[in-house]
Design a protein around this motif. Structure first.
Motif, PDB file in Angstrom:
ATOM      1  N   GLU A 187      54.678  68.660  68.654  1.00  0.00           N
ATOM      2  CA  GLU A 187      53.264  68.383  68.897  1.00  0.00           C
ATOM      3  C   GLU A 187      52.871  68.762  70.316  1.00  0.00           C
ATOM      4  N   LEU A 188      51.571  68.956  70.503  1.00  0.00           N
ATOM      5  CA  LEU A 188      50.968  69.112  71.826  1.00  0.00           C
ATOM      6  C   LEU A 188      50.794  67.713  72.393  1.00  0.00           C
ATOM      7  N   MET A 189      51.132  67.527  73.668  1.00  0.00           N
ATOM      8  CA  MET A 189      51.010  66.203  74.281  1.00  0.00           C
ATOM      9  C   MET A 189      49.985  66.233  75.406  1.00  0.00           C
ATOM     10  N   GLN A 190      49.024  65.329  75.333  1.00  0.00           N
ATOM     11  CA  GLN A 190      48.032  65.193  76.387  1.00  0.00           C
ATOM     12  C   GLN A 190      48.673  64.477  77.580  1.00  0.00           C
ATOM     13  N   GLU A 191      48.294  64.869  78.787  1.00  0.00           N
ATOM     14  CA  GLU A 191      48.894  64.285  79.985  1.00  0.00           C
ATOM     15  C   GLU A 191      48.628  62.797  80.117  1.00  0.00           C
ATOM     16  N   ASP A 192      47.562  62.293  79.514  1.00  0.00           N
ATOM     17  CA  ASP A 192      47.288  60.846  79.546  1.00  0.00           C
ATOM     18  C   ASP A 192      48.429  60.047  78.921  1.00  0.00           C
ATOM     19  N   LEU A 193      49.160  60.642  77.992  1.00  0.00           N
ATOM     20  CA  LEU A 193      50.256  59.947  77.322  1.00  0.00           C
ATOM     21  C   LEU A 193      51.446  59.691  78.238  1.00  0.00           C
ATOM     22  N   PHE A 194      51.545  60.420  79.339  1.00  0.00           N
ATOM     23  CA  PHE A 194      52.709  60.290  80.211  1.00  0.00           C
ATOM     24  C   PHE A 194      52.721  58.969  80.967  1.00  0.00           C
ATOM     25  N   GLU A 195      51.589  58.264  80.973  1.00  0.00           N
ATOM     26  CA  GLU A 195      51.515  56.936  81.576  1.00  0.00           C
ATOM     27  C   GLU A 195      52.120  55.876  80.657  1.00  0.00           C
ATOM     28  N   LEU A 196      52.462  56.275  79.442  1.00  0.00           N
ATOM     29  CA  LEU A 196      53.023  55.366  78.444  1.00  0.00           C
ATOM     30  C   LEU A 196      54.488  55.695  78.189  1.00  0.00           C
ATOM     31  N   ASN A 197      55.211  54.757  77.607  1.00  0.00           N
ATOM     32  CA  ASN A 197      56.534  55.043  77.067  1.00  0.00           C
ATOM     33  C   ASN A 197      56.314  55.797  75.766  1.00  0.00           C
ATOM     34  N   ASN A 198      56.981  56.920  75.587  1.00  0.00           N
ATOM     35  CA  ASN A 198      56.818  57.744  74.389  1.00  0.00           C
ATOM     36  C   ASN A 198      58.116  57.771  73.606  1.00  0.00           C
ATOM     37  N   THR A 199      58.049  57.346  72.333  1.00  0.00           N
ATOM     38  CA  THR A 199      59.241  57.346  71.495  1.00  0.00           C
ATOM     39  C   THR A 199      59.134  58.426  70.421  1.00  0.00           C
ATOM     40  N   PHE A 224      61.104  58.559  76.170  1.00  0.00           N
ATOM     41  CA  PHE A 224      60.658  59.072  77.466  1.00  0.00           C
ATOM     42  C   PHE A 224      59.920  57.915  78.135  1.00  0.00           C
ATOM     43  N   ARG A 225      60.516  57.350  79.160  1.00  0.00           N
ATOM     44  CA  ARG A 225      59.891  56.216  79.844  1.00  0.00           C
ATOM     45  C   ARG A 225      58.629  56.672  80.570  1.00  0.00           C
ATOM     46  N   LYS A 226      57.724  55.725  80.802  1.00  0.00           N
ATOM     47  CA  LYS A 226      56.441  56.068  81.431  1.00  0.00           C
ATOM     48  C   LYS A 226      56.651  56.758  82.766  1.00  0.00           C
ATOM     49  N   ASN A 227      55.811  57.731  83.017  1.00  0.00           N
ATOM     50  CA  ASN A 227      55.792  58.520  84.261  1.00  0.00           C
ATOM     51  C   ASN A 227      57.060  59.337  84.517  1.00  0.00           C
ATOM     52  N   THR A 228      57.895  59.558  83.513  1.00  0.00           N
ATOM     53  CA  THR A 228      59.083  60.401  83.706  1.00  0.00           C
ATOM     54  C   THR A 228      58.837  61.845  83.278  1.00  0.00           C
ATOM     55  N   ILE A 229      57.725  62.101  82.611  1.00  0.00           N
ATOM     56  CA  ILE A 229      57.379  63.468  82.223  1.00  0.00           C
ATOM     57  C   ILE A 229      56.462  64.019  83.306  1.00  0.00           C
ATOM     58  N   ASN A 230      57.023  64.905  84.137  1.00  0.00           N
ATOM     59  CA  ASN A 230      56.244  65.514  85.220  1.00  0.00           C
ATOM     60  C   ASN A 230      56.949  66.784  85.676  1.00  0.00           C
ATOM     61  N   LEU A 231      56.280  67.561  86.482  1.00  0.00           N
ATOM     62  CA  LEU A 231      56.825  68.849  86.928  1.00  0.00           C
ATOM     63  C   LEU A 231      58.075  68.691  87.782  1.00  0.00           C
ATOM     64  N   LYS A 232      58.219  67.568  88.475  1.00  0.00           N
ATOM     65  CA  LYS A 232      59.398  67.342  89.322  1.00  0.00           C
ATOM     66  C   LYS A 232      60.653  67.053  88.501  1.00  0.00           C
ATOM     67  N   ALA A 233      60.485  66.648  87.258  1.00  0.00           N
ATOM     68  CA  ALA A 233      61.615  66.267  86.409  1.00  0.00           C
ATOM     69  C   ALA A 233      62.137  67.419  85.544  1.00  0.00           C
ATOM     70  N   LEU A 234      61.609  68.615  85.722  1.00  0.00           N
ATOM     71  CA  LEU A 234      62.010  69.742  84.875  1.00  0.00           C
ATOM     72  C   LEU A 234      63.469  70.114  85.096  1.00  0.00           C
TER      73      LEU A 234
END
Length: 131
Positions: free
Chosen positions: A77-89, A107-117
């Protein structure tokens, strides 16, 4: 009864969130992928995704793949960046031969970001990976 049920461990199946350039809209989009790094095909792959926090819960998204060939991947799926503030299972169930496998990727909240690539297996791209 429950203690007698054997649930085998899932190995070499991953979920990755990848930041990709979209040629059509000229934007960078975040997409979720399932990766089969096994030497066998996966059959009847069921993926159930949702996001949650203390205050918010997203709707549930379901996806079914009849077959995910060995050493391949598929977009979930396509993921909106607003979802990264949430825990995603991502709850993944599949058959390998006659055996059913099941695993929940978080994916714990705020762990999906450009620094974590980091490098993503098979895809030759960088993304946020959960094994």
């Amino acid at each position: 009864m429950k203690k007698d049920i054997q649930i085998p461990e899932v190995k070499n199946v991953y979920i990755a969130i990848v930041n990709e350039y979209n040629d059509i809209y000229k934007t960078h989009d975040w997409n979720a992928y399932i990766i089969n790094d096994k030497e066998v095909d996966l059959e009847m792959v069921l993926i159930v995704t949702s996001g949650y926090s203390k205050d918010k819960t997203t709707s549930i998204f379901r996806k079914k793949l009849d077959k995910l060939p060995k050493k391949s991947y598929a977009k979930i799926e396509l993921m909106q960046e607003d979802l990264f503030e949430l825990n995603n299972t991502f709850k993944v169930s599949f058959f390998e031969g006659n055996t059913m496998f099941d695993k929940t990727y978080l994916f714990r909240k705020n762990t999906i970001n450009l620094k974590a690539l980091q490098p993503v297996p098979l895809m030759e791209v960088k993304g946020v990976l959960v094994k």
